[in-house]
Write a protein that holds these residues in place. Structure first.
Motif, PDB file in Angstrom:
ATOM      1  N   GLY A 260       9.216 -33.191  14.391  1.00 30.10           N
ATOM      2  CA  GLY A 260       8.490 -32.535  14.957  1.00 30.10           C
ATOM      3  C   GLY A 260       8.218 -31.435  16.469  1.00 30.10           C
ATOM      4  O   GLY A 260       7.930 -30.821  16.579  1.00 30.10           O
TER       5      GLY A 260
ATOM      6  N   VAL B 291      10.964 -30.195  18.310  1.00 32.27           N
ATOM      7  CA  VAL B 291      10.670 -29.225  17.709  1.00 32.27           C
ATOM      8  C   VAL B 291      10.047 -28.441  18.835  1.00 32.27           C
ATOM      9  O   VAL B 291      10.268 -27.370  19.132  1.00 32.27           O
ATOM     10  CB  VAL B 291      10.563 -28.622  16.032  1.00 32.27           C
ATOM     11  N   CYS B 292       8.532 -28.452  18.675  1.00 33.15           N
ATOM     12  CA  CYS B 292       7.415 -28.592  19.621  1.00 33.15           C
ATOM     13  C   CYS B 292       8.306 -28.327  21.101  1.00 33.15           C
ATOM     14  O   CYS B 292       7.520 -27.276  21.795  1.00 33.15           O
ATOM     15  CB  CYS B 292       5.998 -28.730  19.061  1.00 33.15           C
TER      16      CYS B 292
ATOM     17  N   THR C 282       6.089 -19.347  15.963  1.00 28.18           N
ATOM     18  CA  THR C 282       6.505 -19.715  14.502  1.00 28.18           C
ATOM     19  C   THR C 282       7.489 -21.120  14.694  1.00 28.18           C
ATOM     20  O   THR C 282       6.633 -21.842  14.316  1.00 28.18           O
ATOM     21  CB  THR C 282       7.563 -18.769  14.054  1.00 28.18           C
ATOM     22  N   GLN C 283       8.086 -21.466  16.173  1.00 26.47           N
ATOM     23  CA  GLN C 283       8.906 -22.504  16.184  1.00 26.47           C
ATOM     24  C   GLN C 283       7.277 -23.641  15.989  1.00 26.47           C
ATOM     25  O   GLN C 283       7.856 -24.894  15.422  1.00 26.47           O
ATOM     26  CB  GLN C 283       9.447 -22.086  16.737  1.00 26.47           C
TER      27      GLN C 283
ATOM     28  N   VAL D  90       4.357 -23.531  15.012  1.00 20.40           N
ATOM     29  CA  VAL D  90       3.988 -24.246  13.643  1.00 20.40           C
ATOM     30  C   VAL D  90       4.870 -24.701  12.919  1.00 20.40           C
ATOM     31  O   VAL D  90       4.524 -25.638  12.350  1.00 20.40           O
ATOM     32  CB  VAL D  90       3.888 -22.866  13.042  1.00 20.40           C
ATOM     33  N   VAL D  91       6.701 -25.030  13.126  1.00 19.90           N
ATOM     34  CA  VAL D  91       7.542 -25.223  12.450  1.00 19.90           C
ATOM     35  C   VAL D  91       7.499 -26.623  13.115  1.00 19.90           C
ATOM     36  O   VAL D  91       7.233 -27.218  12.035  1.00 19.90           O
ATOM     37  CB  VAL D  91       8.775 -24.477  12.433  1.00 19.90           C
ATOM     38  N   GLY D  92       7.302 -26.718  13.499  1.00 22.51           N
ATOM     39  CA  GLY D  92       7.490 -27.950  14.849  1.00 22.51           C
ATOM     40  C   GLY D  92       6.375 -28.874  13.793  1.00 22.51           C
ATOM     41  O   GLY D  92       6.347 -30.104  13.706  1.00 22.51           O
TER      42      GLY D  92
ATOM     43  N   SER E  22       4.500 -29.249  11.786  1.00 22.94           N
ATOM     44  CA  SER E  22       4.443 -28.755  10.449  1.00 22.94           C
ATOM     45  C   SER E  22       5.475 -30.191   9.615  1.00 22.94           C
ATOM     46  O   SER E  22       5.657 -30.689   8.711  1.00 22.94           O
ATOM     47  CB  SER E  22       4.949 -27.484   9.656  1.00 22.94           C
ATOM     48  N   ILE E  23       6.614 -30.406   9.901  1.00 23.07           N
ATOM     49  CA  ILE E  23       7.318 -30.991  10.810  1.00 23.07           C
ATOM     50  C   ILE E  23       6.736 -32.606  11.081  1.00 23.07           C
ATOM     51  O   ILE E  23       7.266 -33.259   9.602  1.00 23.07           O
ATOM     52  CB  ILE E  23       8.941 -30.947  11.349  1.00 23.07           C
TER      53      ILE E  23
ATOM     54  N   TRP F  50       4.379 -33.577   8.385  1.00 23.29           N
ATOM     55  CA  TRP F  50       4.786 -34.028   7.552  1.00 23.29           C
ATOM     56  C   TRP F  50       5.128 -35.099   7.077  1.00 23.29           C
ATOM     57  O   TRP F  50       4.769 -36.705   6.156  1.00 23.29           O
ATOM     58  CB  TRP F  50       6.496 -33.420   6.372  1.00 23.29           C
TER      59      TRP F  50
END
Length: 108
Positions: free
Chosen positions: A62, A65-66, A85-86, A88-90, A92-93, A96
Motif C-alpha cells: 500500500g 502504491v501511494c 484513485t491510485q 485511495v487504492v494504496g 486501502s491496501i 487491510w
C-alpha cells in the motif's frame, strides 16, 4: 520457409475419438465422514507469524502504491483522477494490512 504450405495436406488417416464411458456414481458422505473445513480455516488464520508477514506485506504494498502516485505530483504533474484513485487504492491496501495485524475479532 514455405515448404509446409506449398505441399498438399495428407488426409489419409483419421483417428477416431475414444469411446466415452458413463461417469462413476459416488456414494453420498455421511455426517461423520464430511470434511471439517471451518477447523482447517481457523488453523491457518490463527498463526501469528503468518499474520505479521501478510499484514506487513500488505502495508508495504500500500505504501508503494501511494508513493508512486505522490512521486508524480512531486515532479510537478497536476493531480488527476487517476492519481487520486491510485492513492485511495494504496491507502486501502495498507489499511487491510493493519486490520490483519490488529485482528479486531480476536480469532487468533
Amino acid at each position: 520457409m514455405g515448404a509446409f504450405m506449398s505441399q498438399p495436406l495428407d488426409r489419409g488417416k483419421v483417428v477416431a475419438p475414444p469411446e466415452v464411458t458413463a461417469p462413476a456414481k459416488l456414494a453420498p458422505l455421511s455426517a461423520s465422514e464430511a470434511p471439517a473445513s471451518p477447523a482447517r480455516g481457523q488453523r491457518f488464520n490463527s498463526c501469528w507469524s503468518c499474520r505479521v508477514l501478510s499484514g506487513s506485506g500488505l502495508i508495504g504494498a500500500g505504501l508503494y502504491v501511494c508513493s508512486a502516485a505522490r512521486r508524480r505530483m512531486k515532479l510537478g504533474y497536476t493531480p488527476n483522477p487517476g492519481s487520486a484513485t491510485q492513492m485511495v487504492v494504496g491507502v486501502s491496501i495498507a489499511a487491510w494490512g493493519l486490520i490483519i495485524l490488529a485482528d479486531p475479532k480476536r480469532k487468533a
